[in-house]
Scaffold this motif. Structure first.
Motif, short mmCIF file in Angstrom:
data_model
loop_
_atom_site.label_atom_id
_atom_site.label_comp_id
_atom_site.label_asym_id
_atom_site.label_seq_id
_atom_site.Cartn_x
_atom_site.Cartn_y
_atom_site.Cartn_z
N GLY A 65 -33.37 36.98 13.52
CA GLY A 65 -34.75 36.43 13.63
C GLY A 65 -35.16 35.57 12.74
O GLY A 65 -36.09 35.17 12.94
N THR A 139 -41.85 25.23 16.91
CA THR A 139 -41.34 25.83 18.03
C THR A 139 -40.29 26.93 17.70
O THR A 139 -40.45 28.08 18.40
CB THR A 139 -40.43 24.76 18.80
OG1 THR A 139 -41.29 23.81 19.23
CG2 THR A 139 -40.06 25.38 20.10
N MET A 142 -42.62 30.18 16.68
CA MET A 142 -43.32 30.68 17.64
C MET A 142 -42.08 31.63 18.45
O MET A 142 -42.43 32.58 18.84
CB MET A 142 -43.65 29.81 18.34
CG MET A 142 -45.26 29.25 17.83
SD MET A 142 -46.34 28.10 18.65
CE MET A 142 -45.20 26.61 18.48
N LYS A 143 -41.05 30.91 18.71
CA LYS A 143 -40.00 31.69 19.53
C LYS A 143 -39.39 33.09 18.81
O LYS A 143 -39.22 33.97 19.35
CB LYS A 143 -38.75 30.95 19.85
CG LYS A 143 -37.54 31.66 20.48
CD LYS A 143 -36.51 30.44 20.48
CE LYS A 143 -35.43 30.70 21.46
NZ LYS A 143 -34.36 30.09 21.69
N ASN A 145 -41.23 34.80 16.79
CA ASN A 145 -42.36 35.76 16.77
C ASN A 145 -42.61 36.36 18.07
O ASN A 145 -43.50 37.25 18.23
CB ASN A 145 -43.73 35.18 16.24
CG ASN A 145 -43.66 35.03 14.50
OD1 ASN A 145 -43.02 35.80 13.97
ND2 ASN A 145 -44.48 34.03 14.26
N GLU A 146 -41.98 36.21 19.19
CA GLU A 146 -42.04 36.59 20.48
C GLU A 146 -41.55 38.00 20.42
O GLU A 146 -40.71 38.36 19.84
CB GLU A 146 -41.35 35.76 21.65
CG GLU A 146 -41.94 34.44 21.66
CD GLU A 146 -41.11 33.41 22.71
OE1 GLU A 146 -40.23 34.15 23.07
OE2 GLU A 146 -41.84 32.80 23.22
#
Length: 146
Positions: A65, A139, A142-143, A145-146
């Motif tokens: 991640g 982007t 944010m991805k 952190n999903e």
């Protein structure tokens, strides 16, 4: 989740730091002792100047991640293998779909150079590269952190 920068091969640390700061993401910059990098936001980690020392330190520090910014296809490949994200300093996202082709092209270029041939160097950095890096990095953050 953190953003890790291969500081030895990254001309756009200020753009990366801007995106990380805006989204309140931890950032680390790895470089060898032959570079002098300072930052008020990022943690700068110096490594010995040995062969691949920075690359291996990056690989050992990342977790699934995390996001690694590197221009080195080998580092990007290892990062993807750890289920982390890899992005180039020009904002191109590396993934399993394009990694094999990039590594093969690198291999062919090395063979050409070893046989005395010449290959084309990197293209000049453009303003569009900075915009792409900033947008792609935001982007990815944010991805992740999903």
């Amino acid at each position: 989740m953190k953003v890790v920068v291969d500081g030895d091969s990254c001309p756009s640390r200020n753009i990366i730091e801007k995106a990380a700061r805006e989204l309140s993401v931890e950032m680390e910059i790895f470089c060898d002792v032959n570079h002098h990098i300072t930052s008020e936001y990022s943690k700068v980690i110096y490594m010995d100047s040995g062969f691949q020392s920075v690359d291996m330190a990056i690989f050992n520090s990342i977790k699934s991640g995390d996001i690694v910014v590197t221009g080195d296809f080998g580092v990007a490949s290892m990062v993807i293998g750890k289920k982390a994200y890899a992005i180039s300093p020009k904002g191109y996202v590396f993934d399993e779909d394009n990694m094999d082709r990039l590594l093969f092209e690198r291999h062919i270029s090395q063979k050409v150079r070893r046989s005395g041939g010449r290959t084309q160097g990197p293209k000049k950095r453009l303003k569009e590269d900075d915009v792409r890096l900033y947008e792609s990095l935001k982007t990815l953050i944010m991805k992740a952190n999903e």
